[in-house]
Design a protein around this motif. Structure first.
Motif, mmCIF file in Angstrom:
data_model
loop_
_atom_site.group_PDB
_atom_site.id
_atom_site.type_symbol
_atom_site.label_atom_id
_atom_site.label_comp_id
_atom_site.label_asym_id
_atom_site.label_seq_id
_atom_site.Cartn_x
_atom_site.Cartn_y
_atom_site.Cartn_z
ATOM 1 N N ILE A 80 16.450 46.898 17.566
ATOM 2 C CA ILE A 80 16.788 47.893 16.556
ATOM 3 C C ILE A 80 15.590 48.809 16.332
ATOM 4 N N ARG A 81 15.819 50.096 16.439
ATOM 5 C CA ARG A 81 14.764 51.088 16.225
ATOM 6 C C ARG A 81 15.209 52.112 15.182
ATOM 7 N N VAL A 82 14.251 52.867 14.669
ATOM 8 C CA VAL A 82 14.520 53.900 13.670
ATOM 9 C C VAL A 82 14.634 55.241 14.367
ATOM 10 N N PRO A 141 12.024 49.071 12.278
ATOM 11 C CA PRO A 141 12.206 49.201 10.824
ATOM 12 C C PRO A 141 11.087 48.546 10.027
ATOM 13 N N LYS A 144 17.928 56.708 10.390
ATOM 14 C CA LYS A 144 19.013 55.802 10.722
ATOM 15 C C LYS A 144 18.611 54.905 11.893
ATOM 16 N N THR A 145 19.059 53.665 11.844
ATOM 17 C CA THR A 145 18.712 52.711 12.901
ATOM 18 C C THR A 145 19.750 52.740 14.022
ATOM 19 N N THR A 202 20.457 50.764 18.244
ATOM 20 C CA THR A 202 20.042 49.754 19.215
ATOM 21 C C THR A 202 19.457 50.435 20.436
#
Length: 400
Positions: free
Chosen positions: A257-259, A327, A264-265, A267
């Motif tokens: 999971i990244r920002v 995050p 907004k996050t 994958t």
């Protein structure tokens, strides 16, 4: 507010002074030839550089635009005399006269550390000189080509076209090179809040978020790259996936999971380069021992990033942009949010990466990310892609 301006007879100054007068601000014009300035702008008082000790009484802001520009064939010594020595002398005189604020106007050319031109070199030196003066609040402002009633710099050729045609061409060209409307410069002179920000180097451009030409071309390049990898190099993706699966236990793809844009996050997909037991953390916080032998090769060659073409198809990432963070990296997220970095799509590669800046230093990284967003253009994107293809940057480094 009382303003003093040097370099009012230059390309930007000739358009800026009428804008100030229309706002009810009558600037003091400073130059080598005060009589010429008086002839050009009879409404404004003028003074020579030798008269600064007495003429700056009551001045709140000094804007120093006097410079030898990059299209001049002057000697290196002349560049240094004007862009460095004169700037330092004027800044010191303003400080001695009790002027509160000083703006040193430069251009985007000077931000390119690889540029060895006399202009870029001396404007960098001049910026360092004025910023070292402790007696006055200094801001160095970097400007692109300015679009006012008439175009300046390399855009000046558009002045020979019909007005509407020139405006349309300028809009298209602005996707390739950053530009700025003259009206956007005005806050420098009428809004003291500009000086409340702690950053003493400010890049002013019209960001590309609303430029349909840039957005369309960038998306076309992204999709073209992703489709080319999928159609012509699917076999390479398959081989890498097989080797990852067979050389260490675990799946071939790594999901994290990244920002992304707007905070907004999403994958993010990569080829797995670390052992399955490695904890979820920022790369610079993980030991080199966690990286597999084949993973080291993938990271060194940046081939581990190839599965992110699926993030490109989903419009979650771009080929070029700030690298997406975790995050949990709260400091970096806050810095990026403050600097407007989260307005842009994250990228597979970026300006910070080709300059060997990773996430170990959130402040430095966010400054590079901000510089990319402010200077965003098709030519800069292509330059970063070119540098990446030829090995610039070492990728996300793990801890030693």
């Amino acid at each position: 507010m009382r303003i003093a301006i040097s370099g009012a007879s230059g390309r930007i100054g000739r358009q800026l002074v009428p804008h100030l007068l229309a706002r009810g601000i009558v600037p003091l014009l400073v130059g080598r030839d005060p009589r010429r300035l008086q002839t050009m702008f009879p409404e404004c008082p003028s003074a020579g550089y030798k008269d600064l000790a007495t003429s700056l009484d009551g001045v709140d802001l000094f804007v120093h635009m006097a410079a030898i520009n990059n299209d001049s064939d002057e000697s290196a010594a002349s560049f240094e005399a004007v862009n460095v020595d004169l700037a330092a002398q004027v800044c010191a005189a303003a400080a001695d006269a009790g002027v509160d604020r000083f703006v040193y106007v430069s251009s985007l050319h000077a931000l390119d550390e690889n540029s060895a031109s006399d202009y870029a070199r001396t404007k960098r030196l001049g910026a360092d000189q004025v910023l070292s003066n402790p007696g006055i609040d200094v801001r160095v402002v970097y400007l692109p080509a300015i679009a006012g009633e008439r175009f300046s710099g390399k855009l000046s050729l558009l002045n020979h076209l019909p007005r509407q045609v020139g405006r349309a061409m300028a809009y298209i060209l602005s996707a390739f090179r950053p530009t700025l409307s003259l009206s956007k410069v005005m806050p420098l002179f009428v809004d003291p809040a500009f000086f409340t920000d702690k950053e003493n180097r400010v890049v002013l451009t019209q960001r590309q978020a609303n430029n349909l030409v840039y957005r369309g071309a960038k998306r076309a390049v992204d999709l073209g790259f992703a489709l080319a990898i999928l159609v012509f190099f699917w076999w390479l993706l398959a081989i890498i996936w097989i080797v990852v699966c067979t050389t260490s236990r675990g799946p071939g793809l790594f999901r994290q999971i990244r920002v992304g844009r707007g905070g907004k996050t999403f994958t993010c997909y990569k080829f797995r380069t670390m052992y399955l037991s490695t904890p979820q953390a920022a790369t610079h916080e993980i030991s080199q021992a966690a990286v597999t032998d084949f993973g080291s090769f993938l990271r060194r060659t940046k081939l581990d990033e190839l599965p992110q073409i699926f993030n490109i198809f989903a419009n979650q990432m771009s080929l070029v942009g700030p690298r997406p963070c975790l995050p949990s990296q709260k400091e970096l997220i806050l810095e990026r949010q403050r600097r407007g970095v989260l307005d842009a799509l994250p990228g597979i590669t970026g300006l910070a990466q080709v300059n060997n800046i990773d996430m170990a230093d959130p402040q430095l990284l966010s400054r590079y990310d901000q510089a990319y967003v402010q200077r965003q253009s098709l030519l800069l994107d292509l330059q970063i892609i070119w540098q990446t293809l030829f090995g610039a940057g070492a990728g996300d480094r793990v801890a030693v």
